[in-house]
Design an enzyme around this catalytic site. Structure first.
Site, short mmCIF file in Angstrom:
data_model
loop_
_atom_site.label_atom_id
_atom_site.label_comp_id
_atom_site.label_asym_id
_atom_site.label_seq_id
_atom_site.Cartn_x
_atom_site.Cartn_y
_atom_site.Cartn_z
N HIS A 259 0.83 -1.21 0.00
CA HIS A 259 0.00 0.00 0.00
C HIS A 259 0.87 1.26 0.00
CE1 HIS A 259 -3.17 2.84 1.03
NE2 HIS A 259 -2.43 3.25 2.04
N GLU B 157 -10.69 2.36 3.11
CA GLU B 157 -9.47 1.61 3.35
C GLU B 157 -9.84 0.36 4.13
OE1 GLU B 157 -6.11 3.58 4.97
OE2 GLU B 157 -5.81 4.84 3.20
N ASP C 112 -11.46 2.42 7.43
CA ASP C 112 -11.05 3.77 7.81
C ASP C 112 -11.27 4.68 6.61
OD1 ASP C 112 -9.99 5.52 9.82
OD2 ASP C 112 -8.18 5.66 8.61
N GLN D 135 -7.20 15.21 2.72
CA GLN D 135 -6.00 14.62 3.30
C GLN D 135 -4.73 15.13 2.62
OE1 GLN D 135 -5.80 10.37 2.78
NE2 GLN D 135 -4.53 10.07 4.57
#
Length: 405
Positions: free
Chosen positions: A117, A183, A217, A224
């Site tokens: 990731h 996520e 999440d 972000q």
């Protein structure tokens, strides 16, 4: 074998027995254990007021010896035919109950434990730079988030609003997130705490962690990215985190334990593996019923025991009800990625759905469901239940709900 009429391949057999909190007709939330498609009322079965509480925290605080005793007792009650007449009246069909948040969340920490990731996101967002920060393989990266925004599976998720600035915009603006994402993660629930100033040794992992749940999440990628320098994630991830209603006891996952992938360089001594605590969990992500991805948790670079050792490495204490999550679970292949940003390459390569629509990021009305299973004894599978959330449109100021009391 149990005296219940369960399918032989049920992921919620006696080898599992995950804990949750339920209510019937919306009243009297209390602790239960899932067996097949039923919930066993623990307060009624064990005649213990600890289980009449609306969360698992009091039971979790009793520690691993008590956890093992209760699990052994439940296994006996559900396998010995002599107990059937006593236990059967305390079983409720899942369709009759409302599942609640299983524990009161104290602190919440989110990690970034998947190298796949981290590399994919790094290549995608910073194509001309090294995808991993220089310290990534030396320590598990994480950040504190909002425990008060952790919600149980099935709770609608309102599209967040915030400051965002696209690369082609000269000034930031405030409004609904344009790049809302999920996520798929795995969470670890702390049962017993530690003393301030004393780190938790890596070999004490099972003395503190009660069990495992699934986590989504949610992330507003545009908010972000604009806010992440210099202090990292904040409002882009703190608006909602969904967890599954069942906490699988650590003891149920013995057959799922595997070695972590090779690490280079070797971790410092306080992060050195003394036991195998990688977990062979197979996740599945569905968007509106369509399978998007199947991420393998066994591919995670940092194990849950290392995450706990690092979390307390500076002497920070942990307490009952603390939750820490793995970060997005991703594998090396495209169909193993744990977020829509990875699957769509940050929206540049939208994912096509069976109805002919495409998604770079989540649309209002979309529903995301994450499930997982793990190896159990004698070839069985251990189920985690689902964590599901549907995206609701952003609220206008006049439509904001009343503040939390």
């Amino acid at each position: 074998m149990t005296w219940l009429n369960l399918p032989p391949d049920s992921p919620f057999g006696v080898a599992n027995l995950p804990y949750g909190v339920f209510s019937v007709d919306g009243n009297n939330p209390r602790a239960g254990v899932r067996i097949g498609d039923a919930v066993l009322d623990l307060a009624a079965t064990l005649d213990d007021p600890v289980f009449a509480q609306p969360s698992l925290n009091v039971f979790m605080a009793q520690g691993p010896t008590r956890w093992r005793e209760v699990r052994a007792r439940l296994s006996d009650l559900l396998t010995d035919e002599r107990h059937r007449a006593t236990v059967e009246p305390a079983l409720f069909e899942l369709s009759r109950v409302r599942l609640r948040l299983p524990f009161t969340v104290a602190d919440y920490v989110n990690f970034d434990a998947s190298e796949h990731h981290a590399r994919t996101m790094g290549r995608m967002l910073l194509p001309d730079a090294e995808p991993l920060p220089a310290n990534w393989r030396h320590l598990p990266m994480g950040y504190y988030s909002r425990s008060g925004t952790v919600v149980v599976s099935g709770t609608p998720v309102t599209r967040p609003q915030g400051q965002r600035k696209a690369p082609d915009e000269t000034e930031p603006s405030f409004g609904p997130s344009r790049r809302l994402d999920f996520e798929a993660e795995v969470g670890f629930v702390v049962g017993t705490g530690s003393h301030p100033g004393r780190r938790v040794p890596i070999e004490d992992f099972r003395e503190h962690v009660f069990g495992v749940c699934l986590v989504n999440d949610w992330a507003a990628r545009d908010i972000q990215e604009w806010e992440r320098v210099p202090l990292g994630p904040f409002l882009g991830t703190s608006f909602a985190t969904s967890v599954s209603p069942w906490v699988v006891p650590l003891e149920a996952l013995e057959q799922a334990r595997v070695a972590a992938p090779p690490r280079d360089p070797h971790p410092l001594d306080y992060l050195r593996d003394t036991e195998e605590w990688g977990l062979d969990l197979e996740l599945e992500i569905r968007l509106n019923g369509h399978v998007l991805s199947r991420p393998p948790f066994a591919a995670m670079y940092w194990t849950p025991s290392q995450l706990l050792a690092h979390l307390t490495g500076n002497g920070a204490s942990i307490g009952t009800g603390d939750l820490y999550a793995s970060g997005a679970v991703s594998g090396p292949d495209r169909d193993q990625r744990g977020s829509l940003a990875e699957l769509s390459w940050n929206g540049a390569e939208p994912v096509e759905l069976p109805d002919g629509t495409t998604r770079g990021f989540l649309a209002d009305g979309d529903e995301v469901t994450i499930t997982a299973t793990a190896p159990g004894p004698a070839g069985s599978r251990i189920g985690f239940g689902a964590v599901t959330g549907q995206i609701m449109p952003a609220a206008s100021p006049a439509g904001w709900p009343a503040p939390r009391s």
